[in-house]
Scaffold this motif. Sequence first.
Motif, PDB file in Angstrom:
ATOM      1  N   LEU A 152       0.805  -1.221   0.000  1.00 17.30           N
ATOM      2  CA  LEU A 152       0.000   0.000   0.000  1.00 17.30           C
ATOM      3  C   LEU A 152       0.841   1.275   0.000  1.00 17.30           C
ATOM      4  O   LEU A 152       0.289   2.378  -0.086  1.00 17.30           O
ATOM      5  N   GLY A 153       2.158   1.123   0.120  1.00 19.61           N
ATOM      6  CA  GLY A 153       3.024   2.290   0.064  1.00 19.61           C
ATOM      7  C   GLY A 153       3.040   3.119   1.334  1.00 19.61           C
ATOM      8  O   GLY A 153       3.548   4.240   1.326  1.00 19.61           O
ATOM      9  N   GLN A 154       2.509   2.582   2.435  1.00 22.64           N
ATOM     10  CA  GLN A 154       2.429   3.333   3.684  1.00 22.64           C
ATOM     11  C   GLN A 154       3.316   2.763   4.788  1.00 22.64           C
ATOM     12  O   GLN A 154       3.258   3.243   5.923  1.00 22.64           O
ATOM     13  N   PHE A 155       4.124   1.758   4.469  1.00 17.78           N
ATOM     14  CA  PHE A 155       4.849   1.060   5.526  1.00 17.78           C
ATOM     15  C   PHE A 155       5.806   1.982   6.276  1.00 17.78           C
ATOM     16  O   PHE A 155       5.831   2.001   7.513  1.00 17.78           O
ATOM     17  N   ALA A 156       6.611   2.761   5.557  1.00 15.51           N
ATOM     18  CA  ALA A 156       7.584   3.634   6.222  1.00 15.51           C
ATOM     19  C   ALA A 156       6.878   4.653   7.108  1.00 15.51           C
ATOM     20  O   ALA A 156       7.297   4.891   8.250  1.00 15.51           O
TER      21      ALA A 156
END
Length: 428
Positions: free
Chosen positions: A278-282
Amino acid sequence: MEAKGILARAQRDVLTGLPGADSARAWLDAAGRAGFVQAMLVSLQRLQSVNLAYGKSGGDQALAEVARRIADFAAEELGPDALVARTGGSEFLVASREAVSRDRWQWLAETLGRAIARPLTVEGESIRIQPRSALLRGLTGEPGANLLDRLDQVSLELQRSSTRRILWADGSHPARGQSAATLEADLIGALHREEISVLFQPQFDVATGALAGAEALARWEHPSFGRIGAETLFAVAERGDLVTQLTEHIALRALRAARDWPAPLRLSLNVTAEDFALGQFAATMRRLLAETGFAAERLTIEITERTLISDFEDCAMALLDLAEAGVSVALDDFGTGFSNFRALKALPLHALKIDRSLVKDIARDLRDRAILSAMIAMARALDMKVIAEGIETEAQLAILQEEGCDLFQGFLRSGPVSAEDMAALAAG
């Protein structure tokens, strides 16, 4: 001779390091005399296609990786006394003396099938192998040869079927996915009630023996199915689209527990390919660090090569973001895949974690020791630390000391412990 002793003395398959068919029969004989035994025969029907496409070396790569996945799964879900053997060219036997329900044996087979079917790399290309599994619950005193014969017959029936992937030797066939569907529903409630626990696998300094930190491990004590380890837990979460929620739940509980450990003890967290999707991990990890007050410089994110296969670029961007915040990155299961060197070049790696399969024989196999020495030398040249997992003997530890390995974990010093016991260890 008891079953455990048979495994200790078993002749090992050169390619996979697993016991062979003769040892499997002897183990089943001993287990059957002692009482209950259950087994599954896992066959890889596409292996011949892999051999034709990539040659024998490609097929051997695939077999070795599948064997590792099966062995890791059995160790996680069934414990160290379970049997994992290579009984034929593309057939593997998993057996246990633990008395568990038919439902649990069914969904263990389903989950192992998904673990095997994850993408693997052969000659630089990603492929999938879908296994088929024959299951049975043995009769008390039933000879091992009879058990294997019954499994072989069911395996042949599965090969003739274009739809079934799991079949019981008694002819029954539980509703496909029924157990997994029940677990998905239960997992939603377990997350809401915070029933997913976190254990900690301590890590120690090789040179001094001092505690260096711990790796967080997820566990679920299901009221009906019993203990569910991380491999199955995340497989259930993946089916229910709950992976990111589960990862955040585990990370938050682990960070809260580790917050009170004295510096410089470190915490390691495992992540999956779905966490990056989802591109939100960091951003999520930064938020959790801020929320718990745990220092980013004391956190290590562990990734595996199979995590990177799904979307290397997205994984790399997220890890670079976290590295800029002070988080370290370790490449887990190093030495078991076939495209690690790209990761060594492109990712902000701080450590290599050597898989247990590469250290278990270093005290008696000169080739295994030479491989270990080469990996440590490479890590040193790249300014990375080296962590060895699965250390069980003083002889293994002595070799790690001689070769200059940095950290180790394993039952020699400690298995996974509760948050309370880890806090006591940390307090010293």
